[in-house]
Design an enzyme around this catalytic site. Structure first.
Site, PDB file in Angstrom:
ATOM      1  N   ARG A 213       0.893  -1.192   0.077  1.00  0.00           N
ATOM      2  CA  ARG A 213      -0.012  -0.062  -0.078  1.00  0.00           C
ATOM      3  C   ARG A 213       0.785   1.210   0.034  1.00  0.00           C
ATOM      4  O   ARG A 213       1.656   1.573   0.717  1.00  0.00           O
ATOM      5  CB  ARG A 213      -0.941  -0.051   1.163  1.00  0.00           C
ATOM      6  N   GLU A 215       0.495   3.997   1.088  1.00  0.00           N
ATOM      7  CA  GLU A 215      -0.092   5.121   1.931  1.00  0.00           C
ATOM      8  C   GLU A 215       1.102   5.691   2.602  1.00  0.00           C
ATOM      9  O   GLU A 215       1.757   5.130   3.310  1.00  0.00           O
ATOM     10  CB  GLU A 215      -0.660   4.141   2.960  1.00  0.00           C
ATOM     11  N   ARG A 221       0.280   1.822  13.072  1.00  0.00           N
ATOM     12  CA  ARG A 221      -0.710   0.470  12.673  1.00  0.00           C
ATOM     13  C   ARG A 221      -0.601   0.590  10.808  1.00  0.00           C
ATOM     14  O   ARG A 221      -1.353  -0.323  10.316  1.00  0.00           O
ATOM     15  CB  ARG A 221      -1.971   0.600  12.992  1.00  0.00           C
ATOM     16  N   HIS A 222      -0.063   1.367  10.398  1.00  0.00           N
ATOM     17  CA  HIS A 222       0.295   1.401   8.791  1.00  0.00           C
ATOM     18  C   HIS A 222       1.750   1.172   8.435  1.00  0.00           C
ATOM     19  O   HIS A 222       2.629   1.706   9.030  1.00  0.00           O
ATOM     20  CB  HIS A 222      -0.317   2.578   8.171  1.00  0.00           C
ATOM     21  N   GLU A 358      -9.482  -1.523  13.696  1.00  0.00           N
ATOM     22  CA  GLU A 358      -9.810  -2.601  12.725  1.00  0.00           C
ATOM     23  C   GLU A 358      -8.753  -3.516  12.494  1.00  0.00           C
ATOM     24  O   GLU A 358      -7.527  -3.167  12.325  1.00  0.00           O
ATOM     25  CB  GLU A 358     -10.115  -1.814  11.386  1.00  0.00           C
ATOM     26  N   SER A 361     -11.380  -6.486   7.021  1.00  0.00           N
ATOM     27  CA  SER A 361     -12.517  -6.117   6.396  1.00  0.00           C
ATOM     28  C   SER A 361     -13.055  -7.000   5.596  1.00  0.00           C
ATOM     29  O   SER A 361     -12.197  -7.832   5.119  1.00  0.00           O
ATOM     30  CB  SER A 361     -12.161  -4.701   5.621  1.00  0.00           C
ATOM     31  N   ARG A 409      -1.510  -6.687  12.373  1.00  0.00           N
ATOM     32  CA  ARG A 409      -2.499  -6.058  13.271  1.00  0.00           C
ATOM     33  C   ARG A 409      -2.866  -7.058  14.272  1.00  0.00           C
ATOM     34  O   ARG A 409      -3.300  -6.576  15.568  1.00  0.00           O
ATOM     35  CB  ARG A 409      -3.774  -5.370  12.526  1.00  0.00           C
TER      36      ARG A 409
HETATM   37  P1  ATP Z   1      -7.439   0.957   7.743  1.00  0.00           P
HETATM   38  O1  ATP Z   1      -8.608   1.815   7.512  1.00  0.00           O
HETATM   39  O2  ATP Z   1      -6.980   0.839   8.988  1.00  0.00           O
HETATM   40  O3  ATP Z   1      -5.944   1.469   7.109  1.00  0.00           O
HETATM   41  P2  ATP Z   1      -8.323  -0.300   5.372  1.00  0.00           P
HETATM   42  O4  ATP Z   1      -9.741  -0.463   5.558  1.00  0.00           O
HETATM   43  O5  ATP Z   1      -7.662   0.593   4.582  1.00  0.00           O
HETATM   44  O6  ATP Z   1      -7.499  -0.188   6.863  1.00  0.00           O
HETATM   45  P3  ATP Z   1      -8.375  -2.848   4.136  1.00  0.00           P
HETATM   46  O7  ATP Z   1      -8.215  -2.467   2.498  1.00  0.00           O
HETATM   47  O8  ATP Z   1      -9.884  -3.067   4.802  1.00  0.00           O
HETATM   48  O9  ATP Z   1      -7.698  -1.740   5.140  1.00  0.00           O
HETATM   49  O10 ATP Z   1      -7.422  -4.213   4.290  1.00  0.00           O
HETATM   50  C1  ATP Z   1      -7.822  -5.108   5.080  1.00  0.00           C
HETATM   51  C2  ATP Z   1      -7.017  -5.349   6.363  1.00  0.00           C
HETATM   52  O11 ATP Z   1      -5.711  -5.388   5.953  1.00  0.00           O
HETATM   53  C3  ATP Z   1      -7.162  -4.313   7.526  1.00  0.00           C
HETATM   54  O12 ATP Z   1      -8.347  -4.768   8.083  1.00  0.00           O
HETATM   55  C4  ATP Z   1      -5.764  -4.309   8.197  1.00  0.00           C
HETATM   56  O13 ATP Z   1      -5.839  -5.474   9.041  1.00  0.00           O
HETATM   57  C5  ATP Z   1      -4.903  -4.588   6.878  1.00  0.00           C
HETATM   58  N1  ATP Z   1      -4.101  -3.678   6.528  1.00  0.00           N
HETATM   59  C6  ATP Z   1      -4.610  -2.572   5.519  1.00  0.00           C
HETATM   60  N2  ATP Z   1      -3.827  -1.673   5.394  1.00  0.00           N
HETATM   61  C7  ATP Z   1      -2.672  -1.936   6.043  1.00  0.00           C
HETATM   62  C8  ATP Z   1      -1.576  -1.050   6.321  1.00  0.00           C
HETATM   63  N3  ATP Z   1      -1.088  -0.081   5.739  1.00  0.00           N
HETATM   64  N4  ATP Z   1      -0.567  -1.960   7.038  1.00  0.00           N
HETATM   65  C9  ATP Z   1      -0.758  -2.875   7.741  1.00  0.00           C
HETATM   66  N5  ATP Z   1      -2.023  -3.643   7.541  1.00  0.00           N
HETATM   67  C10 ATP Z   1      -2.939  -3.003   6.665  1.00  0.00           C
HETATM   68 MG    MG Z   2     -10.907  -1.675   5.858  1.00  0.00          MG
END
Ligand code: ATP
Ligand code: MG
Length: 435
Positions: A213, A215, A221-222, A358, A361, A409
């Protein structure tokens, strides 16, 4: 005759002459006697060197070794009531396998607080600390437990591509790579592929693999690369079937870690509390109310956000629940592949939250071709960009649903670690691309 090679876990009083191997963790020279603490994967062993009884050359060499040098030591096992193992080894010979430079870039046993950056820059040393290594032993066990519970439930393990011409959900958080002059992307998630597999008859699949990602967020947590545990299952009646499956999996993993990971949890001085079941199933609308009552003025349609999730976590903790689902998010806030809840502005989607955060999802997917295309258009995507994916929906697609869980996580929340980076050997984030 060669001596038995033992380690700090297998060596016993009565073994006679043994050979042990490890790192010189610490040396204490008390004049007439010296002690060396030798560390291996399982713990430490004391080497005791009474000066008078040991060859002077050997004594001189071994007691002046820099900390963290790697040696192989042969000696006699003696009972001792001064050591944790109840024994000590009196060396009669040793081989220096690798001499450590000094000073060390950071200490292994010094009780000073080292900054996370320094620790991560010197991760190979950081990981010599048993309480750091224990996290990764638990992560390894976690993956084993996932494999067990998935296999028991007839899920097949799959491996989908991590480089692709298009991203799962399009847009901002994709890393692009140069693919022989063409632009390709690193997979954000296996979403499109696992859904395509539902049309093949492989009707229960899972994958444990990296997800990327882009991001640019510096939170605890990211990270930009994490391990995603994804599942997808066909023939569901509703998303309740998916939630029930996750609950069973997560419960199996947490129980398994508590039981089979006990030795590592002890090293970490942590106790795992197994979350109460059944995991409550809240709705987004209910959570919105909790959040509003908690003083955060969110409107219908808003993301609960970090703060909102935390308020819900606090309310649920008071009710005795650490793990709970939040279901039926506004359809607009969810990706195109999520099924809308007929006649409402909500959707058949859910998150699994653990202690106010979270960790997963998921949801029921839209398996009806026409509605899927409509949903893409509504969310501003061009169905032509998803040709290979949509084809799989044109020739027979069962109803299906699934989830993605970030395994770090889950681990970090279970162990109450302060940062997701603690559960990644070599974390990647916007400012860290090496080591
Ligand atoms: P958040 O809103 O917490 O950034 P997200 O809704 O963008 O998460 P999803 O696309 O739903 O993330 O990804 C499914 C799962 O993958 C998340 O619930 C989380 O456990 C994990 N996840 C997502 N993005 C990350 C990240 N950048 N680093 C670590 N774990 C991640
Ligand atoms: Mg999510």
């Amino acid at each position: 005759m060669s001596n038995a090679v033992k380690n700090s876990k297998t060596v016993k009083v009565g073994d006679g002459i043994v050979t042990v191997k490890g790192w010189v963790q610490d040396t204490r020279n008390l004049g007439g006697i010296s002690f060396i603490v030798l560390r291996d994967r399982f713990g430490t062993i004391q080497l005791t060197l009474p000066k008078k009884k040991i060859d002077p050359e050997l004594f001189g060499e071994i007691t002046t070794l820099p900390r963290e040098s790697v040696i192989s030591v042969t000696g006699e096992v003696k009972e001792s009531n001064q050591t944790e193992l109840g024994l000590e080894i009196i060396p009669s010979g040793f081989v220096l396998e690798s001499k450590a430079d000094s000073p060390l870039p950071m200490g292994v046993i010094d009780k000073v607080n080292v900054e996370m950056d320094t620790r991560l820059n010197n991760r190979f040393i950081d990981l010599r600390k048993p309480e750091i290594r224990a996290i990764f032993e638990l992560k390894s066990l976690m993956v084993k437990l996932l494999n067990e519970v998935m296999t028991e439930n007839q899920f097949s393990q799959v491996f989908t591509p991590k480089m692709s011409a298009s991203g799962a959900e399009g847009g901002a958080s994709l890393f692009s790579v140069d693919y022989f002059g063409k632009e390709a992307y690193l997979a954000q998630s296996p979403q499109l592929y696992k859904q395509m597999l539902m049309s093949t008859g492989l009707d229960r699949i899972f994958e444990i693999a990296p997800a990327f990602r882009a991001e640019n967020s510096n939170t605890n947590r990211h990270v930009t690369e994490f391990i995603s545990f994804d599942g997808e299952m066909s023939w569901i009646e509703s998303m309740d079937d998916v939630m029930a499956m996750i609950e069973e999996i997560v419960d199996y993993v947490i129980r398994g870690l508590k039981e089979r990971g006990a030795e590592y949890l002890k090293v970490l001085d942590k106790e795992i509390v197994v979350p109460s079941r059944p995991y409550p199933r809240l709705t987004y609308a209910e959570c919105l109310k909790m959040v509003n009552d908690g003083g955060l003025p969110l409107k219908d349609g808003d993301d609960l956000g970090t703060e909102g999730e935390k308020i819900v976590g606090d309310v649920m903790a008071e009710r005795g629940y650490e793990m709970y689902f939040i279901a039926e998010y506004p359809e607009e806030a969810k990706p195109f592949y999520i099924m809308e809840k007929d006649g409402t502005s909500y959707s058949y989607s859910f998150d699994l939250d653990y202690k106010g955060q979270e960790i997963s999802s998921g949801g029921q997917r839209e398996h009806r071709y026409d509605l899927l295309v409509k949903r893409m258009e509504k969310l501003g995507l061009n169905p032509e960009d998803f040709g290979f994916y949509l084809d799989a929906f044109r020739y027979g697609m069962p109803p299906h649903g699934g989830w993605g869980i970030g395994i770090e996580r889950l681990l970090v929340k279970m162990l109450d670690l302060p940062n997701i980076r603690e559960a990644i050997l070599f974390p990647r984030d916007p400012s860290r691309l090496s080591p």
